[in-house]
Design a protein around this motif. Structure first.
Motif, PDB file in Angstrom:
ATOM      1  N   ASN A   1       0.831  -1.191   0.000  1.00 28.68           N
ATOM      2  CA  ASN A   1       0.000   0.000   0.000  1.00 28.68           C
ATOM      3  C   ASN A   1       0.870   1.247   0.000  1.00 28.68           C
ATOM      4  N   GLY A   2       0.520   2.165  -0.860  1.00 26.00           N
ATOM      5  CA  GLY A   2       1.270   3.403  -0.921  1.00 26.00           C
ATOM      6  C   GLY A   2       2.510   3.306  -1.781  1.00 26.00           C
TER       7      GLY A   2
ATOM      8  N   GLY B   1       2.638   3.359  -4.931  1.00 29.98           N
ATOM      9  CA  GLY B   1       2.542   4.236  -6.094  1.00 29.98           C
ATOM     10  C   GLY B   1       1.843   3.605  -7.274  1.00 29.98           C
ATOM     11  N   LYS B   2       1.187   2.472  -7.060  1.00 30.83           N
ATOM     12  CA  LYS B   2       0.530   1.788  -8.175  1.00 30.83           C
ATOM     13  C   LYS B   2      -0.591   2.636  -8.767  1.00 30.83           C
ATOM     14  N   SER B   3      -1.463   3.111  -7.886  1.00 36.43           N
ATOM     15  CA  SER B   3      -2.583   3.912  -8.379  1.00 36.43           C
ATOM     16  C   SER B   3      -2.076   5.170  -9.045  1.00 36.43           C
ATOM     17  N   THR B   4      -1.062   5.736  -8.461  1.00 38.65           N
ATOM     18  CA  THR B   4      -0.494   6.943  -9.051  1.00 38.65           C
ATOM     19  C   THR B   4       0.047   6.636 -10.454  1.00 38.65           C
TER      20      THR B   4
ATOM     21  N   THR C   1      -4.704  11.918   1.866  1.00 39.02           N
ATOM     22  CA  THR C   1      -3.366  11.860   1.273  1.00 39.02           C
ATOM     23  C   THR C   1      -2.702  10.504   1.520  1.00 39.02           C
TER      24      THR C   1
HETATM   25  N1  LIG Z   1      -3.656  13.237  -3.816  1.00 39.14           N
HETATM   26  C1  LIG Z   1      -2.653  12.904  -3.024  1.00 39.14           C
HETATM   27  N2  LIG Z   1      -2.188  13.772  -2.119  1.00 39.14           N
HETATM   28  C2  LIG Z   1      -1.141  13.459  -1.319  1.00 39.14           C
HETATM   29  N3  LIG Z   1      -0.494  12.298  -1.348  1.00 39.14           N
HETATM   30  C3  LIG Z   1      -0.912  11.373  -2.222  1.00 39.14           C
HETATM   31  C4  LIG Z   1      -2.009  11.630  -3.110  1.00 39.14           C
HETATM   32  N4  LIG Z   1      -2.203  10.541  -3.872  1.00 39.14           N
HETATM   33  C5  LIG Z   1      -1.267   9.653  -3.485  1.00 39.14           C
HETATM   34  N5  LIG Z   1      -0.509  10.157  -2.507  1.00 39.14           N
HETATM   35  C6  LIG Z   1       0.593   9.477  -1.868  1.00 39.14           C
HETATM   36  O1  LIG Z   1       1.361   8.861  -2.861  1.00 39.14           O
HETATM   37  C7  LIG Z   1       1.817   7.610  -2.429  1.00 39.14           C
HETATM   38  C8  LIG Z   1       1.423   6.552  -3.443  1.00 39.14           C
HETATM   39  O2  LIG Z   1       0.030   6.361  -3.413  1.00 39.14           O
HETATM   40  P1  LIG Z   1      -0.794   5.371  -4.348  1.00 39.14           P
HETATM   41  O3  LIG Z   1      -2.196   5.615  -4.133  1.00 39.14           O
HETATM   42  O4  LIG Z   1      -0.239   5.444  -5.718  1.00 39.14           O
HETATM   43  O5  LIG Z   1      -0.429   3.957  -3.713  1.00 39.14           O
HETATM   44  P2  LIG Z   1      -0.933   2.529  -4.153  1.00 39.14           P
HETATM   45  O6  LIG Z   1       0.267   1.821  -4.568  1.00 39.14           O
HETATM   46  O7  LIG Z   1      -2.074   2.630  -5.082  1.00 39.14           O
HETATM   47  O8  LIG Z   1      -1.396   1.958  -2.773  1.00 39.14           O
HETATM   48  P3  LIG Z   1      -2.636   0.994  -2.429  1.00 39.14           P
HETATM   49  O9  LIG Z   1      -2.212  -0.374  -2.655  1.00 39.14           O
HETATM   50  O10 LIG Z   1      -2.838   1.225  -0.972  1.00 39.14           O
HETATM   51  O11 LIG Z   1      -3.776   1.426  -3.239  1.00 39.14           O
HETATM   52  C9  LIG Z   1       1.238   7.367  -1.065  1.00 39.14           C
HETATM   53  O12 LIG Z   1       2.236   7.672  -0.120  1.00 39.14           O
HETATM   54  C10 LIG Z   1       0.133   8.370  -0.952  1.00 39.14           C
HETATM   55  O13 LIG Z   1      -0.001   8.798   0.364  1.00 39.14           O
END
Ligand SMILES: Nc1ncnc2c1ncn2[C@@H]1O[C@H](COP(=O)(O)OP(=O)(O)OP(=O)(O)O)[C@@H](O)[C@H]1O
Ligand SMILES: Nc1ncnc2c1ncn2[C@@H]1O[C@H](COP(=O)(O)OP(=O)(O)OP(=O)(O)O)[C@@H](O)[C@H]1O
Ligand SMILES: O[C@@H]1[C@@H](O)[C@H](O)OC[C@H]1O
Ligand SMILES: [Mg+2]
Ligand SMILES: [Mg+2]
Lengths: 355, 343, 503, 318
Positions: free
Chosen positions: C40-41, C43-46, C399
């Protein structure tokens, strides 16, 4: 519709023509009793409430009761289409006369046309129309402004003041009454020989707003030689008192509170003049409507005399009431018209109701 | 049909309420069910109907437009200068009036989108600006509007045809089925059908609903969010200007009345709610809001036929409004899953 | 192999100082199903938001078919054939299924949306995802979560994707639908489509994907082909340590004093006589196909539903709580980890601190006045206990990444020291490492004497965690499994209500 | 501008509002200097008087803020204020003020019931209640001649000075301290923010949302009623229409102070600054004898302009 005829009209001591140019109108006589409606605009202030009560009381007055078969009062709010709609609805319902306080001085062409077509007598009063096609009842706003201005200047001259600073408190922007009153006040000042600076603030005829803007003006300008307000008079007095401003001549409307203040402080310099629009105008308008329906010749513009009272002529229990509330309007009756419902009378009657 | 009622419960309820109110008004009216009464009622409806339509579009987005009453007023003040002269001049005046209102709506949209301001507060401010402009244009009420135009547009089809010499002065047989229809109704519903119904079936129109329903989803789906927002406020400006234009024609007047503008704005919200459109956005429509406006008007009709103490009228009006909007409470009490209450 | 269909070079994105992606080079190819893994976190969704035009990179570039692109928004990305399925984000509840499926590019007639053509199109696409039962005229609002996800799939298919992105798009699906999706992805692969697949369910990844990329702390760690790394290696790449036993050991089955007893619980037509008893210190799993009344059961116990009938004994008292507040403050304190953390579990734009104490304000105050010292201590304890990774407790909870958001929800409810914890799929979207922590915590809580009623759509979780499992079918308990009897076969059989074939 | 972006986002509106307030005073002073050659606006007596007048709006805005924080709005302020004043003066004597305040309490309870239990949108329920209150007052004034004189206690609170400072200002400050405390240091305050952010999640967290929302409306009702009682003291009487000019400025003050109109965010000190700004703006426009038309335009432009400046430099989440 009515025919334009030549005067004189009926009951001239009551239905006085505005001036010598005023035309006369005559409707064909109808059999009574009549269906009469009052279409008010908004109903959120004391004046209007007093007006509505006067209308209801006058409809029960023996001089007119038998001539009215149905009497209805509606308030439409400040909504022009609703007011026009109500008037038209009453025309459709077969009413014989409709009395109204217009929410705007123009825009009644259609209902005037319909009223004429159906021989309905339409009588605007108080906030009247900019037209000579209907019979209207009002006090002369220009004369009112002029009188205010002249009185105040006269008092100042008497005190030996020939120049200085005057505060004018205006009413609701965009309104013809505000326009006319202000115009006349400023004309009177201009016509005077003295050297006057006029500071204008907008009090919206509302006590609170007036009090606030007058207080502001005093804070900035220090002192005025006189105040001419066209409404919210209680607010002017309050502001003067609160700021410790010395009493000066003040012109204002006919609220009981204002007259009480003049009576109390005139010796200290509050040389006041109180002229006001009377809620009793409605009764004169009703009477005029009935008279027109009976086929009498009527002036197109009926001038109701200005109810002037100055600090010299105030008398408790006669033209003001020290034990009654501030807000109600002292002038209500017009003896020449047999309209004898005084302000306190309305209050007294209702206080009976209450028990 | 059952599905339609299921999906438009608010609208169906509003329709039933209106019919009940309006039919009994006619029954009690000495000249009920006549063209004259219908014409009168319709005239009264147009301005508030248009303003309610205007309010609906931003509400569908989930926003409110507190400037619609002011735009109506501004448009009426503009129109009061321009609706006289040759037919061509009058036509130009109408277009100019609508253009002013539309442009003002566009300005609202641009401020909301590019200024990233909440609509309710942005339009509270632009509403003040619109009233200020109206006062500049018309410091005092007045105006000159072509008399024929006033007469023709505030009556039935017959009078319209007669005034402008259409269809053998209204006597033509092809006109016969329509002569008794009030022209104001045609204008109001015509505008709704010609502008709103097609617009609803564009992607931009649908995006407005989508934003009100789920903004994040709308964005993620690649819908044109900004365009839809701007379009919504522009359309609101346009409809409000239609209201102003009609008001000017109806009263031959421009009147920069602050109080009236405020009352129209608030009533437009009431009309939208009564029509069954959710203030949260996403569901409802413009026609429903006209119905809401019709209910508001119908309530006030009663004071003219019933003998009600004039000083009690404002109280009764308030209670009826409260009661009508509280009627949704029945739904609230029937809800079995309380989460449904918290959208 | 041809050149990559999408290629990112040196892409970085940061939010208010947090580096979500840092110098990422990434490529994917036509005709592949490509998994993106990470805790989690990570950066996949990003990453996928960047590819699909939702976010713009701070630095670096994106190329599609070798040509550099700069998408102004998701619409442009979709036009370039990049279609993204977010978990629940992109359906419009107040529009019909047909409207949703053709949302952005509807069929038109004379410039206006052609409703009839739209319905025909929806029917065809729904058929392709084996959802003929969904009426294209129905409002999406009225569909269940799993149906909505399938509509979302149909919608994505309708866009004719060259690159199809599924960000945890299968997390709420039923087994049958997951199978449908597997089939579809195979078809798409054959048609040369590149599918990017994000899931925290390793078995899904294994079954589907032919390439895998692992992300950690915003960096692209490694990309490799299927079978090139063992599960354990992958997990180590993801979270930097070994995860050996996924589930903590269970105690031996024993008699427990009941905390909640339900007899013939009924509500509307969703609960049709549920009887069960939850023991002190027990983890009771609820299984069954999606929509058999599991959620309603939890909501009923938490005081959300009105008009529930049946005999209920909670602790020494009788009857159900009338509201969440009553449930939370009753003699047995009940907590609910809700289904949708974004709208039900969290107040996204409030700070982490405010969220953590939201359910326990009375615990950190006296007579309604907050005690700053107790408040700070409680927040610190919550952060510590769940190892929430955040810059500052004053940051808005939105966030945080999905997994950390879920931890905030858990922290919030642990703060009231609940006696009974109702959990609705608490590990949805949570990475393996965190899942393990959550399971360990559940067991620790049970050992402390708390009772846990736990619904999961993942059989493995039910099997690994529960002391006992009940399976619901049509609003009734059709099977109760204890100890060794808790097997996948038994659960599946009970879920389909084929008692006879139970081995 | 870069300096601005470094300030905490929550503080930015407060500082900008403060800056604007100074700017307005300077413009007003430039005007009086050029016309009369004096600088009355910078004198304590003028500022005191403005704060005294501002206290009525300030009270309304304080209550309005509680409601706006929950994501609702209270359009019944004008006639709550007026009704409270009219009831207070009609009752008179020592019970005047409690009677007036109890009007606010009742209005708040009814609003809270309508909005949180019946779940009618606040925008429309409070508007309806405002109409009902107006109707009640019209009917009542029509029924008999009510006493409308303020009692000595009301006069004292509104007009008297203590150590050269208007008592009304003390009342406003006292309420301000109370509201600040409520918002920052109580469970009620936290609950307001939680509900305004996401009511569903707040309710599922076991927050008694109905009670809290009702509490916010009761707060607004009480504040409006207190403003009415004071305003009646200031004008020495109650009158129809005394509340008309408070609604929109109260909302504007809250928003200019940085509170989010959809709830969940905002600090009380901002509302305080917003009130000061609006009161001074109105006063300076009146002093400059600005015609009504320009006054409306300036008023609107200032609100838009300030909000645009607040928004600068924040990266808004998608
Ligand atoms: N809009 C935002 N504002 C601030 N920080 C953000 C924002 N979007 C993402 N982040 C931060 O960027 C990092 C990557 O987030 P992301 O959502 O890409 O993770 P993920 O890999 O999709 O995680 P998960 O498996 O929990 O969905 C995290 O530390 C998150 O807190
Ligand atoms: N409204 C929002 N404003 C700002 N950032 C947001 C918002 N919604 C989500 N985010 C950020 O976007 C990132 C990814 O969100 P996304 O919607 O993909 O959820 P997720 O973390 O994958 O959760 P889930 O597992 O439920 O899908 C999160 O890290 C979050 O910080
Ligand atoms: O004429 C005015 C009247 O219309 C208004 O209602 O009250 C004040 C009067 O001066
Ligand atoms: Mg994610
Ligand atoms: Mg996630």
């Amino acid at each position: 519709g009515p025919e334009v005829v030549s005067g004189p009209g009926a009951l001239p001591e009551c239905f006085a023509p505005w001036d010598e140019d005023t035309s006369f109108l005559q409707w064909s006589a109808k059999e009574g009793p009549y269906k009469i409606a009052v279409v008010n605009g908004f109903v959120g202030n004391t004046w209007r409430i007093q007006m509505v009560k006067t209308a209801k009381a006058f409809a029960e007055d023996p001089t007119i009761k038998d001539k009215i078969s149905e009497f209805k009062v509606v308030s439409t709010g400040t909504d022009a289409p609703a007011q026009l709609g109500a008037i038209e609805d009453f025309i459709n319902q077969g009413y014989d006369a409709i009395i109204t306080i217009a929410v705007a001085p123009t825009g009644f062409d259609r209902v005037i046309r319909l009223a004429d077509k159906n021989d309905v007598v339409l009588v605007p009063f108080d906030n009247v129309l900019d037209t000579d096609k209907v019979m209207q009842v009002n006090e002369d706003q220009l004369a009112m402004g002029k009188k205010w201005g002249e009185f105040i200047l006269g008092e100042l001259h008497e005190m030996g003041i020939d120049s200085g600073k005057l505060l004018e408190v205006r009413g609701l922007a965009g309104n013809s009454v505000d326009r006319d009153r202000s115009l006349a006040i400023n004309e009177a000042i201009a016509a005077d020989g003295g050297d006057w600076e006029v500071v204008s603030v907008v009090g919206n005829w509302d006590d609170g707003t007036t009090q606030k803007v007058v207080a502001d003006a005093i804070a900035v300008h220090g002192q005025f030689d006189a105040v001419i307000g066209q409404g919210g008079s209680n607010g002017i007095v309050q502001a003067l008192q609160d700021s410790g401003h010395p009493w000066v001549p003040v012109a204002g409307e006919s609220e009981n509170g204002f007259r009480k203040a003049i009576a109390e402080h005139s010796a200290d310099g509050l040389k006041g003049i109180s002229i006001g629009q009377s809620p009793g105008l409605v009764a004169v308008a009703m009477k005029a409507a009935v008279s027109a329906l009976e086929g009498n010749v009527m002036p197109q513009l009926i001038s109701v005399p200005l109810p002037v009272a100055t600090y010299k002529g105030l008398e408790d229990g006669k033209n003001y009431w020290s034990e009654l509330p501030d807000n109600f309007f002292t002038v209500n009756e017009f003896p020449p018209c047999d309209v004898n419902i005084s302000g306190p009378a309305i209050m007294a009657e209702s206080e009976e109701d209450m028990k | 049909m059952t599905r339609w009622i299921g999906q438009n419960r608010g609208f169906a309820a509003a329709l039933a309420l209106f019919l009940a109110l309006y039919l009994s008004y006619h029954l009690m009216h000495p000249r009920g069910f006549s063209t004259a009464v219908l014409v009168q009622n319709s005239n009264e409806l147009v301005a508030i109907g248009f303003v309610a339509m205007a309010q609906t579009v931003p509400v569908l987005l989930g926003g409110l437009d507190l400037s619609v009453g002011a735009i109506m007023t501004l448009a009426a003040c503009v129109a009061s200068w321009l609706l006289d002269g040759t037919p061509l001049q009058i036509a130009f005046g109408m277009i100019a009036t609508l253009a002013v209102g539309t442009a003002f709506g566009l300005l609202n949209g641009l401020i909301v989108v590019y200024g990233r301001l909440q609509p309710i507060i942005a339009t509270l401010a632009t509403g003040a600006i619109a009233i200020g402009l109206a006062l500049l244009i018309r410091p005092n009420p007045g105006g000159n509007v072509d008399g024929d135009l006033n007469w023709a547009l505030t009556n039935s089809v017959f009078d319209f045809a007669e005034t402008y010499g259409i269809g053998q002065d209204g006597e033509a047989t092809w006109l016969a089925p329509f002569v008794n229809i009030p022209l104001p109704l045609i204008l109001l519903f015509g505008m709704a059908c010609l502008v709103w119904l097609p617009f609803k079936r564009t992607v931009t129109g649908r995006t407005i609903y989508a934003i009100g329903s789920a903004e994040g989803a709308a964005f993620a789906s690649g819908l044109p969010i900004n365009r839809a927002r701007i379009a919504a406020f522009t359309l609101a400006g346009f409809f409000a200007a239609c209201g102003g234009l009609y008001l000017a024609i109806q009263t031959s007047t421009g009147n920069a009345d602050v109080v009236q503008a405020g009352a129209y704005t608030l009533n437009s919200i009431a009309a939208v709610v009564l029509g069954g459109t959710a203030l949260l956005g996403g569901t409802g429509g413009v026609i429903a809001s006209i119905l809401g406006a019709m209910i508001l008007r119908a309530v006030s009709f009663y004071f003219r036929i019933l003998d009600i103490d004039p000083l009690l009228q404002p109280l009764i009006e308030g209670i009826v409004l409260l009661a009508a909007v509280s009627a949704v409470a029945f739904r609230t009490f029937r809800v079995k899953n309380q989460l449904e209450l918290f959208r | 192999m041809q050149g990559p269909i999408v290629e990112l070079s040196d892409v970085s994105i940061s939010f208010a100082g947090v580096k979500a992606l840092e110098g990422v080079d990434f490529a994917c190819h036509a005709g592949t199903t490509h998994a993106i893994l990470g805790e989690n976190g990570a950066g996949k969704s990003t990453l996928i938001k960047t590819i699909s035009g939702v976010l713009k990179p701070d630095t670096g570039s994106i190329a599609v078919n070798g040509r550099e692109v700069r998408f102004a928004g998701p619409a442009e990305a979709a036009d370039a054939g990049i279609v993204c399925m977010f978990q629940e984000l992109s359906l419009i509840p107040d529009l019909s299924v047909a409207d949703n499926i053709s949302l952005q590019r509807p069929p038109r007639h004379m410039g206006l949306i052609d409703r009839r053509a739209q319905i025909a199109r929806a029917e065809a696409l729904l058929a392709r995802v084996r959802c003929e039962d969904v009426d294209p005229r129905a409002m999406v609002r009225d569909l269940s979560l799993s149906r909505r996800q399938m509509v979302e799939v149909a919608k994505a298919l309708g866009r004719d994707p060259k690159v199809l992105i599924l960000d945890e798009a299968t997390s709420a699906l039923t087994q049958k639908d997951v199978e449908t999706i597997y089939g579809l992805l195979d078809e798409l692969r054959a048609d040369g489509v590149c599918s990017l697949f994000i899931s925290h369910r390793m078995h899904e990844v294994e079954a589907l994907c032919d390439r895998l990329s692992v992300f950690r702390n915003g960096r692209h760690v490694e990309t490799f082909g299927k079978g090139e790394r063992s599960d354990a290696e992958i997990v180590r790449l993801m979270i930097g340590r070994d995860v050996t036993a996924k589930f903590p050991p269970k105690p031996a089955p024993k008699e427990r004093e009941p905390v909640i007893r339900l007899e013939e619980l009924r509500w509307e037509n969703r609960l049709n006589g549920v009887s069960l008893s939850l023991g002190k210190g027990e983890i009771l799993g609820i299984g069954g196909l999606d929509g058999q009344g599991q959620k309603e059961l939890l909501l009923a116990l938490f005081g959300v539903l009105k008009g529930v009938e049946g005999k209920v004994t909670v602790g020494e008292g009788d009857g159900l709580a009338a509201s969440p507040h009553a449930a939370k403050t009753g003699r047995n304190r009940i907590a609910l980890i809700p289904e949708d953390r974004k709208t039900e579990g969290l107040m996204l734009s409030l700070s982490i601190a405010d969220n953590i104490v939201a359910a326990a304000l009375d615990k950190v105050s006296g007579r309604g006045v907050l005690d700053q010292a107790r408040l700070d201590a409680a927040i610190a304890e919550g952060m510590e206990r769940l190892q929430i990774k955040a810059g500052s407790t004053e940051d808005a909870v939105k966030t945080l990444s999905g997994g950390n958001q879920q931890k905030v929800v858990l922290a919030k409810w642990l703060m009231i020291a609940p006696d009974v914890i109702l959990m609705n799929d608490p590990t949805r979207g949570i990475d393996v490492g965190t899942k393990q922590e959550i399971f360990r915590m559940m067991r620790a809580l049970a050992d402390e004497g708390k009772s846990i009623l736990f619904y999961s759509s993942d059989y493995a979780e039910l099997i690994g965690c529960s002391d006992r499992v009940i399976v619901l079918y049509d609003g009734r308990v059709v099977s109760e499994l204890t100890g060794e009897a808790i097997t996948e076969e038994a659960i599946v059989a009970a879920s389909l209500n084929i008692q006879g074939e139970m081995a | 501008m870069t300096a601005l972006t470094r300030i905490r986002p929550a503080d930015r509106p407060i500082l900008i509002a403060f800056g604007f307030t100074i700017l307005i005073l300077l413009i007003g002073t430039a005007y009086t200097l050029s016309t009369t050659g004096t600088v009355p606006l910078l004198q304590p007596s003028y500022l005191m008087q403005q704060l005294q007048i501002g206290s009525f709006l300030g009270l309304c805005a304080a209550g309005m803020m509680l409601v706006i924080l929950t994501g609702h709005i209270d359009l019944s302020v004008p006639w709550t204020l007026t009704s409270a004043a009219m009831v207070a003066t009609a009752i008179g004597g020592p019970w005047a003020i409690p009677a007036g305040l109890s009007v606010g309490l009742c209005v708040g309870l009814v609003n809270g019931f309508g909005v949180s239990v019946l779940r009618v949108p606040a925008m429309i329920f409070t508007l309806g209640l405002d109409t009902v209150l107006r109707g009640l007052m019209v009917a009542r004034t029509g029924g008999f001649a009510p006493q409308d004189q303020a009692t000595p206690a009301m006069l004292y609170l509104a007009k008297a000075k203590l150590l050269g400072v208007p008592v009304a200002l003390f009342v406003w400050i006292a309420v301000s301290v109370l509201v600040t405390f409520l918002l920052a240091r109580t469970t009620f305050g936290r609950s307001l923010y939680a509900i305004g952010t996401k009511e569903r999640a707040a309710w599922l967290s076991g927050i008694r949302t109905r009670a809290v929302v009702t509490g916010a409306f009761v707060g607004s009702g009480l504040c409006a009623a207190l403003a009415g009682v004071l305003l009646a003291g200031y004008s020495a009487k109650a009158y129809q229409g005394m509340g008309n000019s408070f609604l929109l400025p109260a909302i504007a003050a809250v928003v200019l102070g940085g509170t989010h109109i959809l709830g969940g965010r905002g600090r009380y000190i901002g509302t305080f600054m917003g009130v000061v700004l609006i009161v001074l703006l109105n006063s300076v426009l009146s002093i400059m004898q600005m015609p009504e038309a320009l006054r409306q335009i300036i008023y609107g432009t200032v609100i838009i302009g300030m909000l645009l400046i607040y928004g600068r430099g924040t990266r808004i989440s998608e």
